[in-house]
Design a protein around this motif. Structure first.
Motif, PDB file in Angstrom:
ATOM      1  N   LEU A   5      -3.463 -11.070 -12.041  1.00 38.01           N
ATOM      2  CA  LEU A   5      -4.076 -10.295 -13.112  1.00 38.01           C
ATOM      3  C   LEU A   5      -3.864 -11.006 -14.450  1.00 38.01           C
ATOM      4  O   LEU A   5      -4.777 -11.111 -15.266  1.00 38.01           O
ATOM      5  N   TYR A  11      -4.452  -9.926 -18.347  1.00 38.04           N
ATOM      6  CA  TYR A  11      -3.916  -8.583 -18.581  1.00 38.04           C
ATOM      7  C   TYR A  11      -2.523  -8.436 -17.983  1.00 38.04           C
ATOM      8  O   TYR A  11      -2.201  -9.040 -16.978  1.00 38.04           O
ATOM      9  N   SER A  13      -1.057  -5.294 -17.229  1.00 37.95           N
ATOM     10  CA  SER A  13      -0.867  -4.164 -16.313  1.00 37.95           C
ATOM     11  C   SER A  13      -2.224  -3.634 -15.883  1.00 37.95           C
ATOM     12  O   SER A  13      -3.249  -3.955 -16.478  1.00 37.95           O
ATOM     13  N   PHE A  14      -2.184  -2.802 -14.851  1.00 35.30           N
ATOM     14  CA  PHE A  14      -3.435  -2.220 -14.362  1.00 35.30           C
ATOM     15  C   PHE A  14      -3.813  -0.995 -15.171  1.00 35.30           C
ATOM     16  O   PHE A  14      -2.952  -0.313 -15.721  1.00 35.30           O
ATOM     17  N   LYS A  15      -5.092  -0.714 -15.176  1.00 33.00           N
ATOM     18  CA  LYS A  15      -5.539   0.551 -15.736  1.00 33.00           C
ATOM     19  C   LYS A  15      -5.435   1.591 -14.624  1.00 33.00           C
ATOM     20  O   LYS A  15      -5.337   1.233 -13.447  1.00 33.00           O
ATOM     21  N   GLN A  18      -6.772   1.431 -10.719  1.00 28.52           N
ATOM     22  CA  GLN A  18      -7.148   0.074 -10.287  1.00 28.52           C
ATOM     23  C   GLN A  18      -6.272  -0.410  -9.136  1.00 28.52           C
ATOM     24  O   GLN A  18      -6.786  -0.917  -8.129  1.00 28.52           O
ATOM     25  N   SER A  36     -15.501   6.530 -15.213  1.00 28.49           N
ATOM     26  CA  SER A  36     -16.362   6.455 -16.389  1.00 28.49           C
ATOM     27  C   SER A  36     -16.458   5.018 -16.897  1.00 28.49           C
ATOM     28  O   SER A  36     -15.632   4.161 -16.563  1.00 28.49           O
ATOM     29  N   THR A  37     -17.466   4.791 -17.678  1.00 35.10           N
ATOM     30  CA  THR A  37     -17.703   3.485 -18.280  1.00 35.10           C
ATOM     31  C   THR A  37     -16.451   3.015 -19.009  1.00 35.10           C
ATOM     32  O   THR A  37     -15.807   3.794 -19.689  1.00 35.10           O
ATOM     33  N   GLY A  38     -16.140   1.749 -18.845  1.00 30.13           N
ATOM     34  CA  GLY A  38     -15.011   1.196 -19.587  1.00 30.13           C
ATOM     35  C   GLY A  38     -13.674   1.373 -18.893  1.00 30.13           C
ATOM     36  O   GLY A  38     -12.647   0.960 -19.411  1.00 30.13           O
ATOM     37  N   SER A  39     -13.681   1.977 -17.694  1.00 24.34           N
ATOM     38  CA  SER A  39     -12.384   2.210 -17.055  1.00 24.34           C
ATOM     39  C   SER A  39     -11.947   1.021 -16.207  1.00 24.34           C
ATOM     40  O   SER A  39     -10.898   1.051 -15.596  1.00 24.34           O
ATOM     41  N   GLY A  40     -12.756  -0.025 -16.185  1.00 23.56           N
ATOM     42  CA  GLY A  40     -12.329  -1.245 -15.499  1.00 23.56           C
ATOM     43  C   GLY A  40     -12.697  -1.273 -14.027  1.00 23.56           C
ATOM     44  O   GLY A  40     -11.906  -1.719 -13.192  1.00 23.56           O
ATOM     45  N   LYS A  41     -13.887  -0.850 -13.697  1.00 22.39           N
ATOM     46  CA  LYS A  41     -14.291  -0.834 -12.289  1.00 22.39           C
ATOM     47  C   LYS A  41     -14.443  -2.239 -11.713  1.00 22.39           C
ATOM     48  O   LYS A  41     -14.080  -2.479 -10.570  1.00 22.39           O
ATOM     49  N   SER A  42     -14.994  -3.161 -12.514  1.00 23.74           N
ATOM     50  CA  SER A  42     -15.287  -4.493 -11.956  1.00 23.74           C
ATOM     51  C   SER A  42     -14.053  -5.154 -11.352  1.00 23.74           C
ATOM     52  O   SER A  42     -14.129  -5.799 -10.311  1.00 23.74           O
ATOM     53  N   LEU A  43     -12.937  -4.962 -12.032  1.00 19.82           N
ATOM     54  CA  LEU A  43     -11.714  -5.602 -11.550  1.00 19.82           C
ATOM     55  C   LEU A  43     -11.345  -5.146 -10.139  1.00 19.82           C
ATOM     56  O   LEU A  43     -10.696  -5.878  -9.395  1.00 19.82           O
ATOM     57  N   ARG A 317     -17.042   0.509 -24.690  1.00 12.70           N
ATOM     58  CA  ARG A 317     -16.616   0.195 -23.318  1.00 12.70           C
ATOM     59  C   ARG A 317     -15.278  -0.512 -23.296  1.00 12.70           C
ATOM     60  O   ARG A 317     -14.582  -0.497 -22.298  1.00 12.70           O
TER      61      ARG A 317
HETATM   62  P1  ADP Z   1     -16.606  -0.438 -16.153  1.00 10.99           P
HETATM   63  O1  ADP Z   1     -17.368  -1.327 -15.229  1.00 10.99           O
HETATM   64  O2  ADP Z   1     -15.774   0.583 -15.462  1.00 10.99           O
HETATM   65  O3  ADP Z   1     -17.444   0.154 -17.238  1.00 10.99           O
HETATM   66  P2  ADP Z   1     -15.394  -2.893 -16.985  1.00 10.99           P
HETATM   67  O4  ADP Z   1     -15.068  -3.419 -15.645  1.00 10.99           O
HETATM   68  O5  ADP Z   1     -16.549  -3.462 -17.715  1.00 10.99           O
HETATM   69  O6  ADP Z   1     -15.539  -1.310 -16.917  1.00 10.99           O
HETATM   70  O7  ADP Z   1     -14.077  -2.976 -17.879  1.00 10.99           O
HETATM   71  C1  ADP Z   1     -14.030  -2.421 -19.161  1.00 10.99           C
HETATM   72  C2  ADP Z   1     -13.145  -3.242 -20.062  1.00 10.99           C
HETATM   73  O8  ADP Z   1     -11.781  -3.133 -19.677  1.00 10.99           O
HETATM   74  C3  ADP Z   1     -13.488  -4.717 -20.000  1.00 10.99           C
HETATM   75  O9  ADP Z   1     -13.445  -5.227 -21.305  1.00 10.99           O
HETATM   76  C4  ADP Z   1     -12.385  -5.278 -19.113  1.00 10.99           C
HETATM   77  O10 ADP Z   1     -12.170  -6.633 -19.363  1.00 10.99           O
HETATM   78  C5  ADP Z   1     -11.205  -4.416 -19.492  1.00 10.99           C
HETATM   79  N1  ADP Z   1     -10.170  -4.300 -18.447  1.00 10.99           N
HETATM   80  C6  ADP Z   1     -10.348  -4.157 -17.124  1.00 10.99           C
HETATM   81  N2  ADP Z   1      -9.162  -4.075 -16.491  1.00 10.99           N
HETATM   82  C7  ADP Z   1      -8.202  -4.169 -17.438  1.00 10.99           C
HETATM   83  C8  ADP Z   1      -6.769  -4.135 -17.428  1.00 10.99           C
HETATM   84  N3  ADP Z   1      -6.078  -3.987 -16.295  1.00 10.99           N
HETATM   85  N4  ADP Z   1      -6.112  -4.251 -18.610  1.00 10.99           N
HETATM   86  C9  ADP Z   1      -6.802  -4.386 -19.770  1.00 10.99           C
HETATM   87  N5  ADP Z   1      -8.152  -4.428 -19.848  1.00 10.99           N
HETATM   88  C10 ADP Z   1      -8.850  -4.306 -18.705  1.00 10.99           C
END
Ligand code: ADP
Ligand code: ZN
Length: 605
Positions: A5, A11, A13-15, A18, A36-43, A317
């Protein structure tokens, strides 16, 4: 996992959720993730992709989204590619080859690919470790963004029955969730979901008056920051963009009447920070993955709460405080009703009408906006005061409002209970209006009795009195108000009444709150770093946020890291970005710090 990570994504820590989702995926189990949007789904699929051998297939609905995601992954040193119609046959062949030889960790594909025979043969030649379906709500006809091509996903499922699948979406009502689980055969049907709450967004609604000035005022608080303005009509997007440009704000219109090329260019300029504001119809929707939109301004009222939630959801986001402002008026309601009346089915008409009424209810409501939105999606807000909506920010203190209430109620009665808020306010303030003179209301004892109180405050108090049920609204094109039985009882009693205090500039408090919430970073350094980011991004032909997000720049402008070691501590700085950009950013930070005598601060982590 934490090492990966940090080293790839930067980063510490995890959100929330995750880690659980990633472990579940690594156990080769399916899941549906609604967060919700911005919660870090892609990771949730990008990190497992790095840990599993073979390639992770990511199905994504939009070409523009794919490109941004792939660019962002590459900047983090992760081997990612995409296949869609924007590539030439040659390029596709190269990607096929690289994928077969195991050089690609994440492969993004458009759903229409799945139907092609060629592609199926290609798939069977790959070792696929995981299937990720982004924007999974597109598979459902119940959703608001149904894409027939998503139905092709069953082909993938059948070809790879034992490969784990993760479906992700930010918006899913229960009907849509059910549909996704069934169609994608998610087993065991594990759903990870987080709250719909977007704590970093603030909400406010205002009756539409001096709309353009209100807009300029809000934009001035977001100088050089990205904003979207939503209007109902295409023409208004053009007009607004033009007027904004006249006022020195770089703005472009966006609507379905523009050619795809123009729309694409506009979107790109927005992503690359070449234009600050997009004035758009709802056509500017899916695919806006820009993390640092700080203002979503509804110049016109949206047609449903779902729409409102979706549209405002594009703000912030990256988790930094961002603002959602909604202007509403009876006129907007009429505009929407015009479209509703053109609908063919009567049930559809009725549903749309109900949804529209709910928006008005939201605008008029005197209770927490956030609580209202969450309620709509079947959730309850855990705190009483959200501290970031216009209602909660205004209602912290109350004042004795007995006398002003008596004056208002008398004015309503004495003018015959036939007028609206504006008229009553004008009477109390002693305004010289033709209509007032015509009715002889300038002769009343209440005329000019509250000349010292501003119109906004009077109207605010009247709305509070409506909420308290002392006054009631007679609906119609020009809603009038009358005194309820409760109000009459009050007038004849010796009771006193406390009302929430009026705060003229609704934003002062939220600004204060912001400063506490965030790092008190060095703004002029932030500007310099932003320019550097833009320069590098332009050279590389990628959007600036792919180089570093605003959070990273803010941290740099707070901690002033001046060695590669301390620079690596900044959130969002992984090994690849450290190597690529560390020196350039440190140089700027160093010279700024030296110039102003600022020492490097140590990190709390
Ligand atoms: P979603 O798809 O849920 O809308 P994203 O995957 O685009 O969200 O992530 C939203 C933001 O959070 C991005 O800027 C991403 O880089 C950031 N992010 C994701 N995981 C973490 C983490 N563990 N710590 C800090 N920032 C994170
Ligand atoms: Zn609130």
């Amino acid at each position: 996992m934490l090492d990966l990570l940090k080293s790839y994504f930067g980063y510490d820590s995890f959100k929330p959720l995750q880690e659980e989702i990633i472990r579940h995926t690594l156990d080769k189990k399916d899941s549906l993730v609604t967060m919700s949007t911005g919660s870090g789904k892609s990771l949730c699929y990008q990190l497992p992709a790095l840990m599993m051998d073979g390639v992770t297939l990511v199905v994504s609905p939009l070409i523009s989204l794919m490109k941004d995601q792939v660019d962002a992954l590459r900047e983090n040193g992760i081997a990612a590619e995409y296949i869609n119609s924007s590539l030439s046959d040659e390029e596709i062949k190269r990607v096929y080859k690289d994928a077969r030889s195991g050089q690609i960790k994440l492969l993004y594909i458009a759903p229409e690919r799945l139907a092609s025979l060629n592609f199926k043969t290609f798939l069977s030649s790959l070792k696929i470790s995981l299937i990720a379906v982004d924007e999974a709500h597109c598979i459902s006809e119940w959703g608001h963004e149904f894409r027939p091509n998503y139905r092709n996903l069953h082909i993938l499922r059948e070809a790879l029955p034992n490969t784990p699948l993760i479906a992700l979406t930010a918006t899913a009502t229960s009907a849509v969730r059910k549909d996704i689980v069934e169609q994608l055969k998610i087993r065991p049907n594990k759903i990870f979901s987080s709250s719909f709450n977007r704590p970093n967004l603030s909400y406010s609604t205002l009756p539409k008056r001096a709309a353009f000035e209100t807009l300029l005022n809000r934009l001035s608080k977001h100088k050089d920051e990205s904003a979207i303005i939503y209007t109902i009509s295409r023409k208004d997007t053009e007009k607004l963009a033009k007027n904004l440009n006249k006022n020195g704000i770089k703005a472009l219109p966006y609507h379905a009447g523009l050619t795809p090329e123009v729309r694409k260019k506009t979107h790109e300029k927005f992503l690359h920070d070449r234009v600050q504001v997009i004035a758009a119809t709802v056509a500017f929707g899916m695919g806006i993955d820009k993390p640092n939109i700080r203002l979503v301004f509804h110049y016109d009222m949206p047609k449903s709460i779902e729409n409102y939630y979706q549209e405002t959801g594009r703000a912030g986001r990256d988790g930094l405080p961002s603002e959602c402002v909604l202007l509403y008026s009876y006129g907007d309601k009429i505009k929407h009703e015009f479209f509703i009346n053109q609908l063919e089915s009567s049930t559809e008409k009725q549903i749309s009408q109900t949804k529209l009424e709910q928006v008005l209810e939201f605008c008029d409501s005197l209770s927490c906006r956030r609580a209202f939105l969450l309620n709509y999606f079947g959730e309850t807000l855990k705190t009483e005061n959200c501290e970031s909506c216009d209602i909660c920010l205004n209602t912290q203190e109350t004042v004795d409002s007995t006398i002003i209430t008596q004056k208002i109620l008398s004015a309503v009665i004495k003018t015959g209970e036939r007028f609206g808020l504006n008229y009553i306010a004008a009477i109390l303030r002693g305004s010289k209006r033709q209509q007032i003179e015509k009715f002889g209301h300038d002769q009343l004892s209440v005329f000019g009795i509250s000349a010292e109180v501003s119109e906004d405050e009077l109207k605010y108090i009247m709305r509070q009195l409506i909420a308290k049920k002392f006054l009631a609204k007679q609906p119609g094109e020009y809603p009038t108000i009358y005194v309820s039985n409760l109000g009459k009882k009050f007038l004849n009693s010796e009771d006193s009444v406390m009302l929430p205090i009026f705060v003229p500039t609704k934003t002062t408090k939220s600004n204060k709150k912001r400063a506490q919430n965030e790092l008190d970073y060095d703004q002029s350094l932030f500007e310099k770093l932003r320019m550097l980011r833009k320069k590098i991004a332009d050279e590389k032909g990628v959007p600036p946020f792919i180089i570093f997000g605003d959070i990273s720049l803010r941290e740099m402008s707070y901690y002033f890291p001046q060695s590669l070691e301390s620079f690596a501590e900044i959130s969002g700085v992984g090994a690849t970005k450290l190597e690529q950009f560390g020196k350039a950013f440190i140089k700027t930070i160093k010279s700024h710090a030296e110039e102003h005598g600022l020492p490097e601060k140590s990190f709390p982590r």
